[in-house]
Design an enzyme around this catalytic site. Structure first.
Site, short mmCIF file in Angstrom:
data_model
loop_
_atom_site.label_atom_id
_atom_site.label_comp_id
_atom_site.label_asym_id
_atom_site.label_seq_id
_atom_site.Cartn_x
_atom_site.Cartn_y
_atom_site.Cartn_z
N CYS A 58 59.32 49.83 60.02
CA CYS A 58 60.41 50.59 60.09
C CYS A 58 61.31 50.37 61.36
O CYS A 58 62.41 50.71 61.41
CB CYS A 58 60.41 52.07 59.72
N TYR A 119 50.26 54.85 67.58
CA TYR A 119 48.85 54.06 67.26
C TYR A 119 49.17 53.38 65.81
O TYR A 119 48.55 52.82 65.24
CB TYR A 119 47.91 54.76 67.29
#
Length: 411
Positions: A58, A119
């Site tokens: 994204c 992460y």
């Protein structure tokens, strides 16, 4: 036809766009799904490009790989995207050699993420690389580089607080709901898409909003049913989307459809809705976003949320960069030695040839085993000298002389 002549570190490129210069609507034009990725790799092979992978999330779309020039990678990507190569080139960053390698390490560590230290990028990178590897597009250089970057990321996660606390796009969505909705646990929540981001968002909704008043819809209903069963939620079929949207107060969208899933007719004249669109490209139609009963938030707006956790993460950046520098140094040392591998192999073959020559006298018992060990010692010594002093031919002749001297000394 594919050749290896350009696979030198100076021909290793990264071409990409990310959140720093583009909004989600632009990034959506260059997002790549698995079907497009598959076609892209077929096109790459036909174009003579054989070692590359695409990272599409994204926040970014990036191509890493070997090429004669970066334009090859840009053109390759844009054969599969709605956006043009011209648009991409205007907005892209292009790095090669050392700078491209450094960028990969930064991305893997979460230093280049829209939310610092996010992460989730590691899982996305592993999937992107596995997809390319399964189709024969990850060679020795790229595999070693990826393993080193992922190891660096693991060291950073275990030895710093760069990913400390709970901050991600999935969590930011839940945090936003808590800030703007009174008693969110009493609201009807609809979540579309149960991929990685959808699953993480769903679990955060259950944990932090303390609610099970959630209905899941996914293109593959069995995946929605599985997650619903795991968390004690409801699920519905995609054909009932309009009905479920009408009942919902909060809608979370985490699909990877190329066209909007939620359309104007789903929302027009309905009750007030908070819609959080985590998808790239957007999965809520443009004309639906501006309806008076719709309050829409996208990934770019969520990523602007700052808190004490992020401030603590920023303080860890120097430690993370130090770990990256150390891992990069080890990788580049391997790369230097890899360049000399043909010379070392040639030297070893030459030493064996000398040993097997009748004119080379060796009368000690167990000569063959001893010779193999002696050859390996000479090669190890040669490799060590190359590592420290570089050079090439001078070490070849030195190794030959050393083996000849030690061999005849035993006669």
């Amino acid at each position: 036809m594919e050749t290896n002549e350009y696979r030198h570190i100076t021909n290793f490129f990264i071409v990409g766009i990310n959140y720093k210069k583009t909004d989600a609507s632009i990034r959506g034009q260059f997002a790549i799904n698995n079907d497009q990725y598959e076609t892209l790799l077929h096109t790459a092979k036909a174009s003579g490009l054989g070692e590359l992978f695409v990272l599409s999330t994204c926040n970014r779309t990036e191509v890493y790989g070997f090429a004669h020039h970066p334009g090859q990678l840009i053109h390759l990507l844009c054969t599969q995207t709605a956006g043009s190569a011209e648009t991409f080139s205007k907005l892209a960053y292009i790095k090669n050699g050392h700078k491209a390698i450094e960028h990969l390490y930064s991305v893997a560590a979460g230093l280049d993420s829209q939310i610092l230290g996010d992460y989730e990028i590691v899982g996305q990178m592993k999937l992107a690389c596995k997809f390319a590897k399964d189709r024969g597009f990850i060679g020795a250089f790229t595999e070693r580089l990826l393993n080193s970057a992922l190891q660096s990321s693991k060291l950073i996660k275990n030895n710093t607080e760069l990913s400390g606390g709970t901050v991600s796009v999935a969590f930011a969505a839940v945090q936003y709901i808590r800030n703007v909705i009174a008693k969110p646990s009493e609201k009807n929540i609809l979540l579309l898409g149960v991929g990685k981001i959808g699953r993480n968002t769903c679990k955060n909704v259950v944990d932090y909003l303390e609610t099970q008043n959630v209905t899941l819809i996914n293109r593959s209903p069995e995946k929605a049913a599985e997650l619903a069963g795991e968390l004690g939620l409801k699920y519905a079929l995609l054909e009932n989307l309009g009905e479920e949207i009408a009942k919902a107060d909060i809608i979370l969208v985490a699909t990877n459809a190329t066209d909007p899933v939620i359309r104007k007719e789903h929302l027009e004249g309905g009750t007030d809705k908070l819609i959080i669109d985590l998808s790239i490209p957007y999965n809520v139609a443009d004309d639906a976003q501006v309806l008076p009963n719709v309050h829409l938030v996208n990934v770019d707006e969520l990523s602007k949320l700052k808190d004490e956790t992020l401030k603590k993460r920023e303080a860890e950046v120097p430690k993370a960069k130090a770990i990256i520098a150390e891992c990069m140094c080890e990788f580049e040392e391997w790369q230097q030695m890899r360049r000399h591998a043909p010379l070392l192999k040639t030297t070893k073959l030459k030493l064996k040839e000398i040993h097997n020559n009748p004119d080379f006298i060796c009368s000690s018992t167990g000569c063959s085993k001893e010779a193999d060990a002696r050859i390996q010692r000479v090669i190890n010594d040669m490799a060590g000298k190359i590592r420290l002093k570089n050079g090439g031919a001078c070490h070849f002749f030195e190794a030959i002389n050393k083996f000849m001297t030690t061999g005849t000394a035993q006669s």
